[in-house]
Each structure stands twice: as C-alpha cells, then as structure tokens.
Design an enzyme around this catalytic site. Sequence first.
Site, PDB file in Angstrom:
ATOM      1  N   CYS A 268      80.817  14.975  -4.555  1.00 30.47           N
ATOM      2  CA  CYS A 268      81.945  14.628  -5.421  1.00 30.47           C
ATOM      3  C   CYS A 268      81.505  14.712  -6.884  1.00 30.47           C
ATOM      4  O   CYS A 268      80.460  14.161  -7.245  1.00 30.47           O
ATOM      5  CB  CYS A 268      82.425  13.220  -5.100  1.00 30.47           C
ATOM      6  SG  CYS A 268      83.728  12.624  -6.185  1.00 30.47           S
TER       7      CYS A 268
ATOM      8  N   CYS B  75      81.499  10.847  -8.226  1.00 32.70           N
ATOM      9  CA  CYS B  75      80.632   9.757  -7.757  1.00 32.70           C
ATOM     10  C   CYS B  75      79.428  10.232  -6.934  1.00 32.70           C
ATOM     11  O   CYS B  75      78.631   9.422  -6.489  1.00 32.70           O
ATOM     12  CB  CYS B  75      81.437   8.756  -6.939  1.00 32.70           C
ATOM     13  SG  CYS B  75      81.822   9.335  -5.274  1.00 32.70           S
TER      14      CYS B  75
ATOM     15  N   CYS C   5      91.418  22.576   1.795  1.00 28.23           N
ATOM     16  CA  CYS C   5      91.572  23.479   0.651  1.00 28.23           C
ATOM     17  C   CYS C   5      91.244  22.686  -0.613  1.00 28.23           C
ATOM     18  O   CYS C   5      92.042  21.868  -1.065  1.00 28.23           O
ATOM     19  CB  CYS C   5      93.015  23.988   0.635  1.00 28.23           C
ATOM     20  SG  CYS C   5      93.326  25.173  -0.664  1.00 28.23           S
TER      21      CYS C   5
HETATM   22 ZN    ZN Z   1      83.886  10.476  -5.364  1.00 26.10          ZN
END
Ligand code: ZN
Length: 198
Positions: A114, A117, A186
């Site tokens: 991510c 994070c 996606c």
């Molecule tokens: Zn995250």
Amino acid sequence: MFNSDLDTKNPTNTRRMFMASAAATLGGLALWSWRKSRVVEVAAAGAPREVTIVLFSDSGQRLKTVHVAEIIKTEAEWRKQLSSNAFDITRHADTEIAFSGKYWDLHERGIFRCICCDSALFSSETKFDSGTGWPSFWAPLAAENVTEIRDTSFGMVRTAVACTQCDAHLGHLFDDGPEPTHLRYCMNSASLRFVPKS
Ligand SMILES: [Zn+2]
C-alpha cells in the site's frame, strides 16, 4: 461568434454536459461521503478500531497474522505524505487514466504494498494481463489485507477495494478474471508500491 450561437441555440447539449458532469461529481462524492463518515465514526468512538491483517516479508513470505489499530490520518497529513495523484486516488477514490500508471505493464517478480501504509496487498504471482491498462490480480496476498466496499457511484453498482489497515482506496473488484478465482482486482498503480524480489 459561432460558438456562442451554438451555446445559446442548443441549450440541450449544454444541459446534457452539465448533467453528466454533475452525475460524475455526485458519484465520486457518494463513495467519498461514505468513507468520510467512517473517519467521523472513528473520531466519535475516541479510538481507531482494531483490524486484523497478515504481515509479509519483502520476498512475499507470509509471516504472521496481527491485530493492529486502523491507521487514521488527517487530510493534511495524507496530503503531505503522498503525491497529489496518489492522494486523490487513495483518499478521495479517484481513478487513474488507463495505461497511464507505473504497473499495468510490469512483469517483474515481487510484491505490491500500500502506498499509504506499506501493508502487503498483492503479489506478481497473481498478476495477469487484463488488457484494461490497470494492474490486475486474481487474488490478494491475504484476504484480510483488503476490504470490499459496495460502491454505487457513477450510477453503477461496483465493489470498491480498500486497504484494510488504512482505508486507502485501491481500485475495484470484478468477477471476470481468470482461473482459478475468476476474480479481477483492478487496481490503481498510484495506490501501490512495488517491491522487487531480491
Ligand atoms: Zn494501506
């Protein structure tokens, strides 16, 4: 002169364009207001809720399941941390233009974390060429690490996908993917950070 004539004599076109853009704006707002209300809920509860995620090493090895506090940051904090493109996509559910991102045509081995994070989300092992111009996967690294959200923006019913740990908007989930799951995650490249396998 011609343009202004067109505008005044053909108000239907102008109105149609306005309606289309208003619908798009309201659609984006619908998902955003849902997301915003969760932030408000968390603030009201006095503490971020606890979420369960699975940790992975950079080489893609599953380490352990942990219970951690959901990461909550203010708009200003996210804006400071992210590029404006990544901010619009992850925090306001925007979508990058197809074939414009970093990863749709990436074929290296590694994992995708991510951008907000660092939670481990996807692996090159489940990435496939969908032809859509967005990086596509038939499964996440761990089901716990992504959260599915019903998204009714833009007059469509879709399933939005968010990062469990920080609520970043990642993309959408469709059921036209390849074997073995027939799922297609996606994703927006801008929501991800690729870590090549060393
Ligand atoms: Zn995250």
